[in-house]
Scaffold this active site. Sequence first.
Site, PDB file in Angstrom:
ATOM      1  N   GLY A 178      15.599   7.569  -9.597  1.00  9.91           N
ATOM      2  CA  GLY A 178      14.639   8.632  -9.903  1.00  9.91           C
ATOM      3  C   GLY A 178      14.311   8.792 -11.379  1.00  9.91           C
ATOM      4  N   ASN A 228      11.239  13.943 -14.163  1.00  7.89           N
ATOM      5  CA  ASN A 228      10.248  15.034 -14.193  1.00  7.89           C
ATOM      6  C   ASN A 228      10.216  15.878 -12.914  1.00  7.89           C
ATOM      7  OD1 ASN A 228       9.123  12.881 -12.809  1.00  7.89           O
ATOM      8  ND2 ASN A 228       7.043  13.322 -13.506  1.00  7.89           N
ATOM      9  N   LYS A 286      20.233   7.250  -7.136  1.00  5.72           N
ATOM     10  CA  LYS A 286      20.690   7.510  -8.502  1.00  5.72           C
ATOM     11  C   LYS A 286      19.615   8.338  -9.206  1.00  5.72           C
ATOM     12  CE  LYS A 286      20.103   5.419 -12.402  1.00  5.72           C
ATOM     13  NZ  LYS A 286      19.894   6.594 -13.265  1.00  5.72           N
ATOM     14  N   PRO A 287      19.933   9.604  -9.498  1.00  8.24           N
ATOM     15  CA  PRO A 287      18.953  10.409 -10.231  1.00  8.24           C
ATOM     16  C   PRO A 287      18.865   9.934 -11.677  1.00  8.24           C
ATOM     17  CG  PRO A 287      20.843  11.757  -9.507  1.00  8.24           C
ATOM     18  CD  PRO A 287      21.185  10.329  -9.227  1.00  8.24           C
ATOM     19  N   THR A 314      10.491  -0.228 -17.123  1.00 13.76           N
ATOM     20  CA  THR A 314      11.634  -0.251 -16.192  1.00 13.76           C
ATOM     21  C   THR A 314      11.211  -0.896 -14.873  1.00 13.76           C
ATOM     22  OG1 THR A 314      12.538   1.731 -17.204  1.00 13.76           O
ATOM     23  CG2 THR A 314      13.370   1.183 -15.032  1.00 13.76           C
ATOM     24  N   GLU A 349       6.964   3.318  -8.166  1.00 15.66           N
ATOM     25  CA  GLU A 349       6.115   4.461  -8.536  1.00 15.66           C
ATOM     26  C   GLU A 349       6.212   4.596 -10.043  1.00 15.66           C
ATOM     27  OE1 GLU A 349       4.143   6.319  -6.871  1.00 15.66           O
ATOM     28  OE2 GLU A 349       4.630   5.863  -4.804  1.00 15.66           O
ATOM     29  N   CYS A 400       3.265  11.921 -13.875  1.00 13.32           N
ATOM     30  CA  CYS A 400       2.811  10.527 -13.915  1.00 13.32           C
ATOM     31  C   CYS A 400       1.309  10.382 -13.720  1.00 13.32           C
ATOM     32  CB  CYS A 400       3.530   9.753 -12.821  1.00 13.32           C
ATOM     33  SG  CYS A 400       3.446  10.567 -11.217  1.00 13.32           S
ATOM     34  N   GLU A 420       0.607   5.615 -22.250  1.00 14.84           N
ATOM     35  CA  GLU A 420       1.119   6.813 -21.592  1.00 14.84           C
ATOM     36  C   GLU A 420       1.977   7.597 -22.589  1.00 14.84           C
ATOM     37  OE1 GLU A 420       4.263   6.540 -18.572  1.00 14.84           O
ATOM     38  OE2 GLU A 420       3.116   7.933 -17.344  1.00 14.84           O
ATOM     39  N   LYS A 467      -2.388  -1.917  -9.844  1.00 18.91           N
ATOM     40  CA  LYS A 467      -2.226  -2.598 -11.127  1.00 18.91           C
ATOM     41  C   LYS A 467      -0.795  -2.358 -11.645  1.00 18.91           C
ATOM     42  CE  LYS A 467      -6.224  -2.169 -13.634  1.00 18.91           C
ATOM     43  NZ  LYS A 467      -7.430  -1.419 -14.097  1.00 18.91           N
ATOM     44  N   GLY A 472       2.100   0.382 -10.032  1.00 19.56           N
ATOM     45  CA  GLY A 472       3.049   0.354  -8.928  1.00 19.56           C
ATOM     46  C   GLY A 472       2.689  -0.492  -7.738  1.00 19.56           C
ATOM     47  N   GLU A 495       4.242   6.217  -1.365  1.00 16.68           N
ATOM     48  CA  GLU A 495       5.167   7.221  -0.857  1.00 16.68           C
ATOM     49  C   GLU A 495       4.365   8.210  -0.016  1.00 16.68           C
ATOM     50  OE1 GLU A 495       7.508   8.436  -4.508  1.00 16.68           O
ATOM     51  OE2 GLU A 495       9.039   7.312  -3.414  1.00 16.68           O
TER      52      GLU A 495
HETATM   53  N1  LIG Z   1       4.316   7.100 -10.028  1.00 20.68           N
HETATM   54  C1  LIG Z   1       5.149   8.119  -9.830  1.00 20.68           C
HETATM   55  O1  LIG Z   1       5.269   8.642  -8.729  1.00 20.68           O
HETATM   56  C2  LIG Z   1       5.955   8.676 -10.966  1.00 20.68           C
HETATM   57  C3  LIG Z   1       6.506   9.948 -10.836  1.00 20.68           C
HETATM   58  C4  LIG Z   1       7.252  10.467 -11.896  1.00 20.68           C
HETATM   59  C5  LIG Z   1       7.428   9.734 -13.068  1.00 20.68           C
HETATM   60  N2  LIG Z   1       6.872   8.506 -13.182  1.00 20.68           N
HETATM   61  C6  LIG Z   1       7.002   7.745 -14.441  1.00 20.68           C
HETATM   62  O2  LIG Z   1       8.345   7.810 -14.917  1.00 20.68           O
HETATM   63  C7  LIG Z   1       8.356   7.723 -16.343  1.00 20.68           C
HETATM   64  C8  LIG Z   1       9.200   8.838 -16.900  1.00 20.68           C
HETATM   65  O3  LIG Z   1      10.463   8.814 -16.330  1.00 20.68           O
HETATM   66  P1  LIG Z   1      11.737   8.158 -17.059  1.00 20.68           P
HETATM   67  O4  LIG Z   1      11.604   8.294 -18.528  1.00 20.68           O
HETATM   68  O5  LIG Z   1      12.935   8.675 -16.364  1.00 20.68           O
HETATM   69  O6  LIG Z   1      11.571   6.611 -16.692  1.00 20.68           O
HETATM   70  P2  LIG Z   1      12.555   5.413 -16.979  1.00 20.68           P
HETATM   71  O7  LIG Z   1      11.824   4.195 -16.561  1.00 20.68           O
HETATM   72  O8  LIG Z   1      13.120   5.468 -18.336  1.00 20.68           O
HETATM   73  O9  LIG Z   1      13.803   5.683 -15.988  1.00 20.68           O
HETATM   74  C9  LIG Z   1      13.622   5.862 -14.612  1.00 20.68           C
HETATM   75  C10 LIG Z   1      14.936   5.599 -13.900  1.00 20.68           C
HETATM   76  O10 LIG Z   1      15.245   4.211 -13.973  1.00 20.68           O
HETATM   77  C11 LIG Z   1      16.594   4.034 -14.399  1.00 20.68           C
HETATM   78  N3  LIG Z   1      16.667   2.747 -15.071  1.00 20.68           N
HETATM   79  C12 LIG Z   1      16.395   2.462 -16.361  1.00 20.68           C
HETATM   80  N4  LIG Z   1      16.560   1.132 -16.592  1.00 20.68           N
HETATM   81  C13 LIG Z   1      16.937   0.585 -15.424  1.00 20.68           C
HETATM   82  C14 LIG Z   1      17.253  -0.756 -15.019  1.00 20.68           C
HETATM   83  N5  LIG Z   1      17.205  -1.790 -15.862  1.00 20.68           N
HETATM   84  N6  LIG Z   1      17.594  -0.965 -13.728  1.00 20.68           N
HETATM   85  C15 LIG Z   1      17.622   0.066 -12.845  1.00 20.68           C
HETATM   86  N7  LIG Z   1      17.354   1.343 -13.180  1.00 20.68           N
HETATM   87  C16 LIG Z   1      17.000   1.601 -14.451  1.00 20.68           C
HETATM   88  C17 LIG Z   1      16.856   5.253 -15.255  1.00 20.68           C
HETATM   89  O11 LIG Z   1      18.236   5.477 -15.405  1.00 20.68           O
HETATM   90  C18 LIG Z   1      16.134   6.336 -14.477  1.00 20.68           C
HETATM   91  O12 LIG Z   1      16.942   6.799 -13.424  1.00 20.68           O
HETATM   92  C19 LIG Z   1       6.900   7.836 -16.766  1.00 20.68           C
HETATM   93  O13 LIG Z   1       6.401   6.555 -17.098  1.00 20.68           O
HETATM   94  C20 LIG Z   1       6.215   8.381 -15.539  1.00 20.68           C
HETATM   95  O14 LIG Z   1       4.847   8.082 -15.452  1.00 20.68           O
HETATM   96  C21 LIG Z   1       6.148   7.961 -12.165  1.00 20.68           C
HETATM   97  O1  LIG Z   2       5.191  13.085 -11.154  1.00 26.01           O
HETATM   98  C1  LIG Z   2       5.561  13.363 -10.020  1.00 26.01           C
HETATM   99  C2  LIG Z   2       4.783  13.307  -8.786  1.00 26.01           C
HETATM  100  C3  LIG Z   2       3.488  13.987  -8.954  1.00 26.01           C
HETATM  101  C4  LIG Z   2       2.331  13.345  -9.236  1.00 26.01           C
HETATM  102  N1  LIG Z   2       1.339  14.243  -9.337  1.00 26.01           N
HETATM  103  C5  LIG Z   2       1.842  15.475  -9.124  1.00 26.01           C
HETATM  104  C6  LIG Z   2       1.232  16.712  -9.118  1.00 26.01           C
HETATM  105  C7  LIG Z   2       1.975  17.828  -8.849  1.00 26.01           C
HETATM  106  C8  LIG Z   2       3.310  17.679  -8.563  1.00 26.01           C
HETATM  107  O2  LIG Z   2       4.014  18.784  -8.240  1.00 26.01           O
HETATM  108  C9  LIG Z   2       3.953  16.447  -8.578  1.00 26.01           C
HETATM  109  C10 LIG Z   2       3.201  15.337  -8.869  1.00 26.01           C
END
Ligand SMILES: NC(=O)c1ccc[n+]([C@@H]2O[C@H](COP(=O)([O-])OP(=O)(O)OC[C@H]3O[C@@H](n4cnc5c(N)ncnc54)[C@H](O)[C@@H]3O)[C@@H](O)[C@H]2O)c1
Ligand SMILES: O=CCc1c[nH]c2ccc(O)cc12
Length: 485
Positions: free
Chosen positions: A151, A154, A177-178, A233, A251, A285, A382, A452, A455, A459
């Site tokens: 996870g 956010n 794993k959060p 990541t 995602e 995101c 971003e 692209k 992802g 979900e």
């Molecule tokens: N598309 C979506 O649904 C969505 C939703 C929320 C956030 N996001 C994206 O997440 C990012 C912000 O979150 P973040 O800073 O926690 O992201 P991050 O990529 O730094 O970390 C995400 C998770 O991946 C784990 N991780 C890191 N390196 C890893 C590896 N090598 N192998 C396995 N796991 C690893 C981290 O510990 C964490 O749990 C933003 O880019 C945001 O756009 C996407």
């Molecule tokens: O980032 C997390 C998932 C998400 C994407 N768009 C929205 C809008 C409102 C939310 O509560 C979550 C999200």
Amino acid sequence: MPNIKQPEASHYINGQYVEDNAGTELVTRYPATGEVVASLYAATNSIVDHALTAADAARASWAAMTGSERGRILRKAADIIRERNRELSVLETLDTGKPLQETLVADAASGADCLEYFGAIAAGLTGEHIQLGKDFAYTIREPLGVCVGIGAWNYPIQIACWKAAPALACGNTLVFKPSEMTPLSALKLAEILTEAGLPDGVFNVIQGYGETGGALVDDSRVAKVSLTGSVPTGRKVYAAAAKGMKHVTMELGGKSPLLIFDDASLDDAVSAAINANFYSSGQICSNGTRVFVQKGILPEFLARVKERTQKAIIGDPLDEATNFGPMISQAQFDITLSYIQKGIDEGATLVLGGKAHHKGGLYVEPTIFSDVTDDMSIAREEIFGPVMSFLPFDTEEEALRRANDTEFGLAAGVFTSDLTRAHRVVAAFEAGTCWINTYNLTPIEMPFGGTKASGVGRENAKAAIEHYSELKSVYVGMGPVEAAF
Ligand SMILES: NC(=O)c1ccc[n+]([C@@H]2O[C@H](COP(=O)([O-])OP(=O)(O)OC[C@H]3O[C@@H](n4cnc5c(N)ncnc54)[C@H](O)[C@@H]3O)[C@@H](O)[C@H]2O)c1
Ligand SMILES: O=CCc1c[nH]c2ccc(O)cc12
């Protein structure tokens, strides 16, 4: 800060809390004040193995239960989450710094919706019958096996539920794993699932940094990995999963466009632009951070967004009047301020905000830039912070070309009162999730995900079922069997 009861231990495996204090310490702080909320330990190799062993052992009996039986447990968990919404929301606010006003409606609530949705459809997850003359075929919908969920910080409980609910409904087991920054609510979810009757080992939570995620992804017992995180990541995790030919859902991040045409309802479009940039202090995101506005209405639109943004109530996230909170972490605070500086240095006009907020803590003011051009860093990368960029445009064709000129493809939105144009524009968007005359609504009934670099897979909704199960095809010959000789 309210006194929260520390979790009994760092990890939740086989229906109970487990500790191993040989792991690296993992401290979570309230972003509004820096106070320690909880102190836990990252998983050691032995904890990783313990969780995967538990998930593997629970697999066969969970898969053998009927969909109705599995669904009933998920729906019960949804009810418990709703009963405890306030307690879970306070925890989420302490972990993330998001205003309680938001977490009360968006986080655990969305998690409950998701458990309820997949709980409701679990009984109907079937294969199909295919008549082939006198022969026939049928398909059996089978779980993938042990799944891993990783996870972002956010939307911690929402992300855990968006992965757990479809995985479990399909008969898989999960190790989640959060994010290391927000470890707490997934443990609560695990407790709740146990209370709802989930057999031990079906949903397990282990804490850790990237390397713990990496150890889970590399393990040969794992059939599927679902990551919510950044694009860098995502590239690493996707590549590691490919080595073991594992299923993936990715995602990832975005830099989504929001197009406002001159015939749009301006009040609605202003509200959407504010939500798309400042909700959760911009840490979403799918945010529409590139706001393309048709030239004729730009001055008025900008003035209205500025006036309304000045009314943001920036304060203690636990105060329900607050609607704009701090950044999650020092790192995210620094990144956001450095992008604001880049915006100024690269020639954008700072219309509002731009500074750390005087309250201290990790607050960055809601920030608006105009005169942003497509090549600027704030328009290409971003930020994941409260930074809105205004880009003027003349024609639909031009706006679409510029909107799509990005490696990302998570989301996109359009505001216009011309219905034909609205559908033409979304058909041309290179994005997995689109909105017409609204923005950032993500009901569980609608698939969510990106194209692209943003992802792979989807979900929520029925679409998620395809990413947590696979079909076995069975051809039934009714005879005779003929041969050439
Ligand atoms: N598309 C979506 O649904 C969505 C939703 C929320 C956030 N996001 C994206 O997440 C990012 C912000 O979150 P973040 O800073 O926690 O992201 P991050 O990529 O730094 O970390 C995400 C998770 O991946 C784990 N991780 C890191 N390196 C890893 C590896 N090598 N192998 C396995 N796991 C690893 C981290 O510990 C964490 O749990 C933003 O880019 C945001 O756009 C996407
Ligand atoms: O980032 C997390 C998932 C998400 C994407 N768009 C929205 C809008 C409102 C939310 O509560 C979550 C999200």
